[in-house]
Write an enzyme that holds these catalytic residues in place. Structure first.
Site, short mmCIF file in Angstrom:
data_model
loop_
_atom_site.label_atom_id
_atom_site.label_comp_id
_atom_site.label_asym_id
_atom_site.label_seq_id
_atom_site.Cartn_x
_atom_site.Cartn_y
_atom_site.Cartn_z
N ARG A 202 45.26 41.94 27.82
CA ARG A 202 45.52 43.37 27.67
C ARG A 202 44.21 44.15 27.61
O ARG A 202 44.06 45.08 26.81
CB ARG A 202 46.38 43.59 26.43
CG ARG A 202 47.74 42.86 26.53
CD ARG A 202 48.46 42.73 25.23
NE ARG A 202 48.84 44.02 24.70
CZ ARG A 202 48.45 44.48 23.51
NH1 ARG A 202 47.66 43.77 22.73
NH2 ARG A 202 48.85 45.66 23.10
N GLY A 203 43.25 43.76 28.46
CA GLY A 203 41.98 44.47 28.58
C GLY A 203 41.31 44.66 27.22
O GLY A 203 41.14 43.70 26.47
N GLU A 204 40.98 45.91 26.92
CA GLU A 204 40.25 46.18 25.68
C GLU A 204 41.08 45.93 24.42
O GLU A 204 40.58 46.00 23.31
CB GLU A 204 39.73 47.63 25.68
CG GLU A 204 40.85 48.63 25.78
CD GLU A 204 40.35 50.07 25.83
OE1 GLU A 204 39.48 50.43 25.05
OE2 GLU A 204 40.87 50.83 26.68
N GLY A 206 42.69 43.03 23.98
CA GLY A 206 42.67 41.60 23.69
C GLY A 206 43.73 40.83 24.45
O GLY A 206 44.12 41.19 25.56
N ASP A 234 38.74 35.88 34.83
CA ASP A 234 38.42 34.52 35.27
C ASP A 234 37.59 33.79 34.21
O ASP A 234 37.76 32.59 33.99
CB ASP A 234 37.64 34.57 36.60
CG ASP A 234 38.40 35.38 37.64
OD1 ASP A 234 39.61 35.14 37.79
OD2 ASP A 234 37.80 36.27 38.27
P1 AMP Z 1 38.75 39.88 38.82
O1 AMP Z 1 37.80 40.87 38.21
O2 AMP Z 1 39.12 38.78 37.89
O3 AMP Z 1 39.92 40.53 39.48
O4 AMP Z 1 37.98 39.11 39.98
C1 AMP Z 1 37.19 39.81 40.85
C2 AMP Z 1 36.73 38.90 41.96
O5 AMP Z 1 37.80 38.74 42.89
C3 AMP Z 1 35.59 39.55 42.70
O6 AMP Z 1 34.41 38.81 42.50
C4 AMP Z 1 36.04 39.60 44.16
O7 AMP Z 1 35.09 39.09 45.03
C5 AMP Z 1 37.27 38.72 44.20
N1 AMP Z 1 38.28 39.26 45.16
C6 AMP Z 1 38.46 40.53 45.56
N2 AMP Z 1 39.47 40.61 46.46
C7 AMP Z 1 39.95 39.37 46.61
C8 AMP Z 1 41.02 38.78 47.39
N3 AMP Z 1 41.78 39.50 48.18
N4 AMP Z 1 41.23 37.46 47.26
C9 AMP Z 1 40.48 36.72 46.43
N5 AMP Z 1 39.47 37.20 45.68
C10 AMP Z 1 39.21 38.50 45.77
#
Ligand code: AMP
Length: 301
Positions: A202-204, A206, A234
């Site tokens: 849930r972002g900021e 938690g 991630d």
């Molecule tokens: P997040 O902030 O967890 O959404 O992850 C962001 C990462 O997702 C960035 O480093 C992007 O390079 C990668 N990303 C952006 N678009 C895509 C896509 N269509 N498929 C897979 N990864 C992507």
């Protein structure tokens, strides 16, 4: 224990209210690998083009990441550029060029097939399922997804959810998946659909973990400045899965500890652009912030 991650590897151009970064290394698998490598050896599967900096792969290798599953192909690496609003949980994609990731078909090297822990980062659920078909029976499978797959590949995603142990999604995705805005109701529906636990970010605010008979909430770490939120989810997943793989403790207490480590890793990565903050991090800093989390949530009885 070895932890497998399958997902995107990218070069990102990032604009946030704090500044910008050009051609920063990114992609879900890259963030995950950097963050999880503090806990356990990582096996990485993804695809890069010939423009991807070789020194990043050597840096990852030096951190205990096996990159032999990162396929190098003729062409360009996935390039994404995004701009964040003042409200950092809103971002616009300015440009997306999938490059060699466009027809990525994850192929799991023989030496990775016995991975006991696996994280399926956000890619087409048909490909995530293909990864599972190639594994010998992992002890714990974690999985991410996004709005696009929930809307466009619902039946494949439903099939996949029956095969994963832990779903890690944000609150919007949980709502889209279930039609419930209320997270308790949404989580109950998700648990009915397959996973043994669902972690809702849930972002900021938690994260909340729902497992049958067990609910656990952790606040986000109070930071003075979030410079770049990219990869926070991630890195959260990496802390959770990394700690579970390290300890092998899948009990409710083990899961709680892992969720706090996930929150620690998410809180670090946003302090700088791309994975930069992870590159200067030490295990001691991680454990110190874990203690700060414990203090932060020390509610008197
Ligand atoms: P997040 O902030 O967890 O959404 O992850 C962001 C990462 O997702 C960035 O480093 C992007 O390079 C990668 N990303 C952006 N678009 C895509 C896509 N269509 N498929 C897979 N990864 C992507």
């Amino acid at each position: 224990m070895s932890l497998l991650v399958v997902g995107s590897v990218a070069l990102d151009t990032l604009e946030t209210p704090s500044g910008r970064a050009d051609d920063a290394v990114g992609g879900a698998a890259t963030y995950f690998a950097y963050a999880a490598s503090f806990f356990t050896p990582v096996r990485m599967v993804g695809a890069i083009g010939d423009d991807f900096p070789a020194e990043v792969l050597s840096d990852l290798e030096g951190r205990g990441v096996d990159v032999s599953g990162v396929e190098k192909r003729a062409g360009t690496t996935l390039r994404w550029s995004g701009r964040y609003h003042e409200e950092l949980n809103v971002r616009d994609t300015l440009h997306l060029d999938l490059g060699v990731f466009g027809d990525f078909q994850p192929s799991i090297p023989d030496s990775y097939r016995d991975s006991e822990y696996a994280f399926l980062a956000n890619i087409d659920p048909a490909l995530q399922a293909r990864v599972l078909d190639q594994l010998e029976g992992p002890r714990l499978i974690g999985c991410d997804t996004m709005n696009h797959w929930i809307q466009e590949s619902r039946s494949v995603l439903d099939g996949l959810l029956k095969r994963v142990d832990m779903l890690i999604v944000n609150d919007e995705e949980a709502e889209l998946l279930t039609g419930d805005r209320n997270m308790v109701k949404a989580a109950a529906k998700i648990l009915d659909s397959g996973p043994k636990s669902v972690l809702i970010k849930r972002g900021e605010y938690g994260v909340i973990d729902f497992s049958p008979g067990n609910v656990f909430a952790v606040p986000a770490y109070p930071l003075e400045e979030v410079r770049d939120p990219t990869g926070a989810g991630d890195c959260f997943a990496a802390g959770v899965m990394g700690e579970l793989a390290r300890s092998g403790d899948l009990s409710p207490a083990g899961l709680r500890r892992a969720i706090v480590y996930g929150s620690v890793m998410g809180s670090f990565v946003v302090e700088d652009f791309g994975p930069k903050r992870l590159q200067s991090l030490t295990r001691e800093m991680i454990d110190e912030r874990y203690r700060q989390f414990v203090a932060l949530t020390d509610i008197p009885r």
